[in-house]
Scaffold this motif. Structure first.
Motif, short mmCIF file in Angstrom:
data_model
loop_
_atom_site.label_atom_id
_atom_site.label_comp_id
_atom_site.label_asym_id
_atom_site.label_seq_id
_atom_site.Cartn_x
_atom_site.Cartn_y
_atom_site.Cartn_z
N UNK A 199 0.83 -1.21 0.00
CA UNK A 199 0.00 0.00 0.00
C UNK A 199 0.86 1.26 0.00
N UNK A 200 1.90 1.26 0.84
CA UNK A 200 2.77 2.43 0.94
C UNK A 200 3.46 2.71 -0.39
N UNK A 201 3.97 1.65 -1.00
CA UNK A 201 4.75 1.83 -2.23
C UNK A 201 3.89 2.15 -3.45
N UNK A 202 2.58 1.89 -3.37
CA UNK A 202 1.70 2.13 -4.51
C UNK A 202 1.68 3.60 -4.92
N UNK A 203 1.94 4.51 -3.99
CA UNK A 203 1.91 5.94 -4.29
C UNK A 203 3.04 6.37 -5.22
N UNK A 204 4.13 5.65 -5.17
CA UNK A 204 5.31 6.10 -5.92
C UNK A 204 5.82 5.07 -6.93
N UNK A 205 5.13 3.96 -7.08
CA UNK A 205 5.59 2.88 -7.96
C UNK A 205 4.63 2.72 -9.14
N UNK A 206 5.19 2.59 -10.33
CA UNK A 206 4.34 2.38 -11.51
C UNK A 206 3.76 0.97 -11.48
N UNK A 207 2.72 0.76 -12.28
CA UNK A 207 2.10 -0.57 -12.36
C UNK A 207 3.13 -1.62 -12.75
N UNK A 208 3.93 -1.31 -13.75
CA UNK A 208 4.92 -2.28 -14.24
C UNK A 208 5.92 -2.65 -13.16
N UNK A 209 6.36 -1.65 -12.40
CA UNK A 209 7.33 -1.91 -11.33
C UNK A 209 6.69 -2.68 -10.18
N UNK A 210 5.42 -2.39 -9.91
CA UNK A 210 4.75 -3.03 -8.78
C UNK A 210 4.34 -4.46 -9.08
N UNK A 211 4.13 -4.78 -10.35
CA UNK A 211 3.56 -6.07 -10.72
C UNK A 211 4.38 -7.24 -10.16
N UNK A 212 5.69 -7.19 -10.32
CA UNK A 212 6.53 -8.30 -9.87
C UNK A 212 6.42 -8.53 -8.37
N UNK A 213 6.39 -7.45 -7.60
CA UNK A 213 6.30 -7.58 -6.14
C UNK A 213 4.95 -8.17 -5.74
N UNK A 214 3.89 -7.72 -6.41
CA UNK A 214 2.56 -8.24 -6.09
C UNK A 214 2.44 -9.72 -6.49
N UNK A 215 3.02 -10.08 -7.62
CA UNK A 215 3.00 -11.48 -8.03
C UNK A 215 3.76 -12.36 -7.04
N UNK A 216 4.87 -11.83 -6.54
CA UNK A 216 5.64 -12.58 -5.54
C UNK A 216 4.82 -12.79 -4.27
N UNK A 217 4.06 -11.77 -3.88
CA UNK A 217 3.21 -11.89 -2.70
C UNK A 217 2.09 -12.91 -2.95
N UNK A 218 1.53 -12.89 -4.16
CA UNK A 218 0.50 -13.87 -4.51
C UNK A 218 1.07 -15.29 -4.48
#
Length: 227
Positions: free
Chosen positions: A195-214
């Protein structure tokens, strides 16, 4: 005064915003963070905050002490445990700074969030950063940051700087525990960070981290099914 204590599965931190920042203040927050981390995120941390500095000034402060305090708050903000604040009355100085790091914020109708003054201007600590991140473009936040105008309870609620106003903080704490009891430890910390990083991270950059969490959740689910 800042004190920390353990009550069953809860760690309780009490922060008096009328008192200036000190090494003891930092040590009390660090001690609570140490215990919470040792417990692996089980239970929760309750932060009681109240009080605001009585007079302008920053006497006795050093950049080194402020840096240690900000690092302690960052640890509090990123604990594996859930953190719940209870705010009453005027809330400024170290009390406001601690409040803004917590996950869920209960306040009484008497609350006023106050950015303290020093050397004729508002204190430029990381409370300004968190206020801007959490309630961007709000006129009340701009007035608080620039002129020290208090943010009243209803404004704080509307800006989501607090989550609820109540006359019965004990009942609100119990309800908050029931809502937040399903998730703790590393899983809570991961979701908070996303949630914190969503403010400053693009979708493309965030995708990998979210997939890792999934993937982490799926692996855990598979392990539970197999057992």
């Amino acid at each position: 005064m800042v004190t920390g204590e353990r009550m069953n599965d809860e760690l309780v931190l009490r922060i008096d915003g009328t008192r200036p920042l000190s090494a003891e203040t930092v040590a009390a927050v660090v001690a609570v963070c140490d215990t919470a981390e040792d417990l692996g995120g089980h239970g929760r941390v309750i932060v009681h905050v109240s009080g605001a500095p009585q007079a302008p000034g920053a006497g006795g402060l050093t950049v080194s002490l402020v840096s240690k305090w900000e690092r302690a708050l960052r640890r509090l903000e990123r604990l594996p445990s859930s953190t719940v604040a209870v705010a009453e009355g005027d809330c400024g100085g170290v009390a406001l700074e601690a409040l803004l790091t917590t996950d869920y914020r209960i306040a009484t109708a008497s609350v006023r969030l106050m950015v303290p003054l020093a050397a004729g201007a508002t204190w430029p600590g990381m409370a300004l950063y968190r206020l801007a991140r959490q309630a961007a473009r709000a006129a009340a936040v701009r007035r608080a940051a620039l002129f020290g105008t208090p943010i009243e309870a209803q404004e704080a609620l509307q800006l989501h700087l607090v989550d609820e106003l109540t006359d019965d903080t004990a009942k609100a704490l119990t309800a908050a525990a029931e809502r937040g009891g399903a998730l703790d430890g590393p899983e809570l910390a991961i979701r908070r960070q996303l949630l914190i990083e969503a403010h400053t991270t693009s979708f493309e950059e965030a995708l990998g981290v979210h997939l890792a969490a999934c993937d982490r959740v799926l692996r855990h689910t598979s392990a539970g099914t197999a057992s």
